[in-house]
Write an enzyme that holds these catalytic residues in place. Structure first.
Site, PDB file in Angstrom:
ATOM      1  NE  ARG A 198      -7.313   7.135   6.658  1.00  0.00           N
ATOM      2  CZ  ARG A 198      -7.384   6.012   5.624  1.00  0.00           C
ATOM      3  NH1 ARG A 198      -6.744   5.054   5.775  1.00  0.00           N
ATOM      4  NH2 ARG A 198      -8.162   6.202   4.808  1.00  0.00           N
ATOM      5  CG  LEU A 218     -11.698   4.804  -2.462  1.00  0.00           C
ATOM      6  CD1 LEU A 218     -11.078   5.989  -2.573  1.00  0.00           C
ATOM      7  CD2 LEU A 218     -11.613   4.211  -1.299  1.00  0.00           C
ATOM      8  CG  HIS A 249     -10.695   8.330   1.179  1.00  0.00           C
ATOM      9  ND1 HIS A 249     -11.999   7.726   1.207  1.00  0.00           N
ATOM     10  CD2 HIS A 249      -9.860   7.554   1.806  1.00  0.00           C
ATOM     11  CE1 HIS A 249     -11.480   6.260   1.493  1.00  0.00           C
ATOM     12  NE2 HIS A 249     -10.180   6.270   1.952  1.00  0.00           N
ATOM     13  CD  GLN A 304      -5.811   9.958   3.174  1.00  0.00           C
ATOM     14  OE1 GLN A 304      -6.318   8.830   3.160  1.00  0.00           O
ATOM     15  NE2 GLN A 304      -4.637   9.825   3.660  1.00  0.00           N
ATOM     16  CD  GLU A 354      -3.204   3.653  -1.079  1.00  0.00           C
ATOM     17  OE1 GLU A 354      -2.095   3.286  -0.699  1.00  0.00           O
ATOM     18  OE2 GLU A 354      -3.813   4.511  -0.797  1.00  0.00           O
ATOM     19  NE  ARG A 379      -4.860   6.207   0.410  1.00  0.00           N
ATOM     20  CZ  ARG A 379      -5.759   5.650   1.396  1.00  0.00           C
ATOM     21  NH1 ARG A 379      -6.408   6.392   2.366  1.00  0.00           N
ATOM     22  NH2 ARG A 379      -5.923   4.252   1.257  1.00  0.00           N
ATOM     23  CG  PHE A 413      -2.288  -0.206   0.705  1.00  0.00           C
ATOM     24  CD1 PHE A 413      -2.656  -0.910  -0.356  1.00  0.00           C
ATOM     25  CD2 PHE A 413      -3.408   0.607   1.590  1.00  0.00           C
ATOM     26  CE1 PHE A 413      -4.103  -0.942  -0.383  1.00  0.00           C
ATOM     27  CE2 PHE A 413      -4.846   0.549   1.222  1.00  0.00           C
ATOM     28  CZ  PHE A 413      -5.104  -0.300   0.221  1.00  0.00           C
ATOM     29  CG  HIS A 420      -8.269   7.780  -2.071  1.00  0.00           C
ATOM     30  ND1 HIS A 420      -8.045   7.310  -3.420  1.00  0.00           N
ATOM     31  CD2 HIS A 420      -7.764   6.743  -1.227  1.00  0.00           C
ATOM     32  CE1 HIS A 420      -7.650   5.960  -3.266  1.00  0.00           C
ATOM     33  NE2 HIS A 420      -7.548   5.630  -1.993  1.00  0.00           N
TER      34      HIS A 420
END
Length: 608
Positions: free
Chosen positions: A406, A274, A372, A255, A277, A308, A137, A257
C-alpha cells in the site's frame, strides 16, 4: 451519529434476544462506515432505516490512529500532479497486483473528497496562503498527502462523525457482530442479516437487514508486533465475509511499516506502536548503531521515502546483521529540524516522546518494523459488493485497491472514496427495490430466525465454557506463530511448519475456558474464531505465492514471477475447508498507462 433508541425503530424483544429490523446495517464505525452512512442519507435513504454498529465506544475507531495524512492530487505545491499520476504511483507501489478500476475509482474522487472535508470543517494544516497543505510521503512522485499535523485520522473521523450526527444517523456502540446470516436462492447466496452480542449487557441481538456493509477493519493485530490496539484489526470483517461464502484475496500481503516503537526501550505497552511516516516525510533520517545513514546503500535516490516494504526490509537486515541498537531497533532522527517546526508539523509524536523522556528536537527515537496493514481482504465488484448479494465490504476489510504493497496515505483515501461510491450504489439499489414494491418475504424472516437461533445456541455453549485453554493465551500464541512463520521474510519450510502449528491451535480452540457474554475471555474466544480462519488464508496464500512481490518476500523464491501477476483467492468449500484459486488482473486505462509510461518518481533530495 445519534445513539439508537432501543424502544423505537422497529425493535422487538424475545426471551433470549433482541431483534432489530433495518434497511441497511453498517458494521464498523470508522471513516469507511461513517462516510457510507452519510452518502446514503444524502441520496435519500431515511436515516431511521439504517444503523451503524461498532465494537468499541463511538468515535474510538482505528481511523483515529492513521496520523500521517490522506492522499489526493490537489496540486497545492506541485500543480503538475493529477489523479492519473496518483493512480500510477499506486499501481507501481502495489507491484501491479492492484485492480486498476478500483485504483482509478479512488484517485479520481479524492481531490473533490478532500475539498468536501474542508467544506465540512476539517482542521487541515494550511500553507501560508491558506490552502490545504500537502507533504511528501514514501514512493509518491509529488506532494499529495494532505494532513492535519500528525493527527489526520482523528481529525477526519471527528469531521465525519459530526456530519453523521447532523443527519441523525443512528449508531450503537460496543456490539460485536459474530455471524452474517445468508440464504441460497436461484441467483446464489444473499444476505439476510446478522447476529451479534452487546458487550456491555451480554444481550444477543439479531439484525434483520436488506443490506449489510462490512467496514470492520483489517487483520494485522494477528501479529505479535503490530501498530493497532490489541482488540482491533483482529480479522472480523474478512472472516465474517469468508464464513458467509464470500471470497478473500491476497491476504498474504501484509505491510510491515518500517517505523514502529521499540518496546524494549519504551515499554511493552508501546511495542509496535506507529511512528508515523510523516516523520520521514518531513525529513527524518534513519541511522544504524554505527551512525551510518544506511538507506544510502539500499535506495540512494529515494532514501527514507522509498516504498514501505523496501525500507522495512532494510531495517530488518541492519538489525539481523548486528547494526541495530541494543534494544533491537535503529535510530530515526529529525533533530536537524527546528524545534518549532517539529512541534507544529508533528505535534502528537513530539508530545508522545516527550512524555517518555525523549526530546525529538535533540535526539533520535528508536524504531523497528511492525505489522501495520493488510493489503488483502474481501473480493468485491466495482460497487463494493461481495459474492453474496446484498453484502458489501469497504475500507481495510476489502481487497483490491492496494495490490502487493500500500502507498502511504491511501488507506484513509480508500475509506472516503469507497464509502461514497458504495453509498451511491446501495442508495440506487434500495430505490430500485422500493419501486418494485416487493412484499416482505415470510420465508426470509423464518430462515433468518432459524439460522440466527442455531448460532445463538452455539454462542450460549461458548459462554461459561469450562474447557482447558484460555482464549487470550491462544490468541497470543497465534500472534507469535504468524510473526515467526509469516513475517517479513518467509520460505516453504517455515510456512508449512506454521500451518502445522495452526492445526494444533485449532484443536485447542475447541476446548476453551470462557466466562459469560460480557467477559473479556468471551470476546477473545470470538476473536480467536475469526483469527484462525484469516491466519490460515495468510499462510496458505503465502505458500501458494512462489515469488517475492511487494510486501511478500520469499527467501526461497527471491525474484518476482510475471506468471504470478494474479490474485490468489480463497473460498470456503462445502465441507468447511479452504479452496484456493487465482484471478487474472485487469489493465489500467489509457490515461493511467500514459502516466506510467511517463515515469514520474519522487526525488528525495528535494528535501535536503
Amino acid at each position: 451519529m445519534d445513539e439508537i433508541d432501543r424502544r423505537d425503530g422497529g425493535t422487538s424483544r424475545g426471551a433470549d434476544y433482541e431483534t432489530v429490523d433495518l434497511g441497511v446495517l453498517v458494521i464498523g464505525a470508522g471513516a469507511a462506515g461513517a462516510r457510507t452512512a452519510i452518502e446514503l442519507v444524502d441520496r435519500g435513504v431515511d436515516a431511521a432505516e439504517m444503523l451503524v454498529v461498532g465494537k468499541r465506544s463511538h468515535g474510538d475507531a482505528h481511523t483515529t490512529w492513521a496520523r500521517g495524512g490522506v492522499n489526493g492530487a490537489l496540486g497545492t505545491h506541485d500543480p503538475e500532479d493529477d489523479w492519473t499520476i496518483h493512480a500510477a504511483d499506486t499501481l507501481k507501489e502495489g507491484h501491479f497486483l492492484n485492480d486498476p478500476a478500483k485504483v482509478e475509482a479512488v484517485t479520481r474522487r479524492m481531490p473533490d473528497l478532500l475539498q468536501e472535508l474542508d467544506d465540512w470543517g476539517m482542521a487541515y494544516s494550511r500553507t501560508p496562503d491558506g490552502e490545504i497543505d500537502q507533504r511528501y510521503f514514501g514512493a509518491q512522485s509529488f506532494r499529495r498527502t494532505a494532513f492535519a499535523g500528525d493527527h489526520t485520522g482523528e481529525s477526519m473521523l471527528d469531521t465525519l462523525v459530526a456530519q453523521a450526527q447532523a443527519r441523525s444517523i443512528p449508531y450503537r456502540e460496543n456490539v460485536f457482530v459474530t455471524r452474517l446470516v445468508t440464504d441460497t436462492g436461484e441467483d446464489g447466496d444473499r444476505v439476510l442479516g446478522a447476529v451479534g452480542v452487546d458487550l456491555d449487557t451480554g444481550e444477543f441481538v439479531v439484525f434483520d437487514a436488506d443490506v449489510v456493509v462490512l467496514a470492520a477493519g483489517g487483520y494485522t493485530s494477528l501479529y505479535e508486533r503490530h501498530s493497532s490496539r490489541d482488540d482491533e484489526n483482529t480479522g472480523d470483517g474478512p472472516a465474517l465475509a469468508y464464513q458467509a461464502g464470500a471470497r478473500i484475496l491476497d491476504t498474504e500481503f501484509v505491510q510491515f511499516h518500517p517505523t514502529g516503537m521499540v518496546g524494549a526501550r519504551y515499554g511493552e505497552e508501546w511495542d509496535g506502536r506507529l511512528v508515523t511516516e510523516a516523520v520521514r516525510g518531513e525529513g527524518g533520517r534513519l541511522y544504524n548503531s554505527d551512525g551510518e545513514r544506511f538507506m544510502e546503500r539500499y535506495s540512494p535516490d529515494q532514501m527514507e521515502l522509498d516504498a514501505r516494504d523496501v525500507v522495512a526490509r532494510a531495517i530488518a537486515r541492519e538489525i539481523a546483521e548486528g547494526r541495530g541498537t541494543e534494544h533491537g531497533g535503529v535510530y530515526l532522527d529529525i533533530s536537524h529540524r527546528e524545534r518549532e517546526f517539529i512541534r507544529e508539523r508533528l505535534p502528537r509524536m513530539y508530545e508522545r516522546f516527550a512524555d517518555l523522556g525523549v526530546d525529538m528536537a535533540e535526539e533520535p527515537v528508536e524504531v523497528a518494523p511492525t505489522a501495520h496493514y493488510g493489503m488483502g481482504g474481501v473480493r468485491v465488484d466495482d460497487d463494493g459488493q461481495t459474492d453474496v448479494d446484498g453484502l458489501y465490504a469497504i475500507g481495510e476489510t476489502m481487497g483490491g485497491v492496494h495490490g502487493a504493497n500500500r502507498l502511504g496515505g491511501n488507506s484513509l483515501a480508500e475509506t472516503l472514496a469507497f464509502g461514497q461510491l458504495t453509498g451511491e450504489a446501495i442508495a440506487e439499489r434500495l430505490a430500485g427495490a422500493a419501486d418494485r414494491d416487493r412484499p416482505a418475504d415470510a420465508r426470509d424472516a423464518r430462515v433468518l430466525r432459524d439460522r440466527a437461533e442455531r448460532h445463538l445456541t452455539d454462542l450460549g455453549r461458548l459462554a461459561d465454557g469450562d474447557g482447558t485453554y484460555d482464549p487470550e493465551t491462544l490468541f497470543d500464541d497465534l500472534r507469535a506463530l504468524l510473526w515467526e512463520h509469516a513475517g517479513i521474510l518467509r520460505d516453504e519450510q517455515s510456512l508449512t511448519a506454521g500451518l502445522d502449528r495452526l492445526a494444533v491451535l485449532r484443536e485447542r480452540a475447541s476446548d476453551l475456558a470462557v466466562g459469560g457474554p460480557t467477559s473479556r475471555s468471551f470476546e477473545f474466544a470470538l476473536n480467536l474464531g475469526f483469527a484462525l480462519d484469516v491466519a490460515e488464508t495468510i499462510l496458505r496464500g503465502a505458500l501458494r505465492r512462489t515469488e517475492s512481490r511487494g510486501a511478500h518476500a520469499r527467501t526461497d523464491y527471491p525474484e518476482q514471477d510475471s506468471d504470478l501477476r494474479r490474485n490468489i483467492v480463497v473460498r470456503r468449500d462445502s465441507v468447511g475447508g479452504m479452496q484456493l484459486d487465482t484471478l487474472r488482473i485487469g489493465e489500467p486505462s489509457e490515461a493511467v498507462q500514459d502516466a506510467l509510461d511517463a515515469g514520474y518518481e519522487l526525488d528525495y533530495h528535494q528535501l535536503e
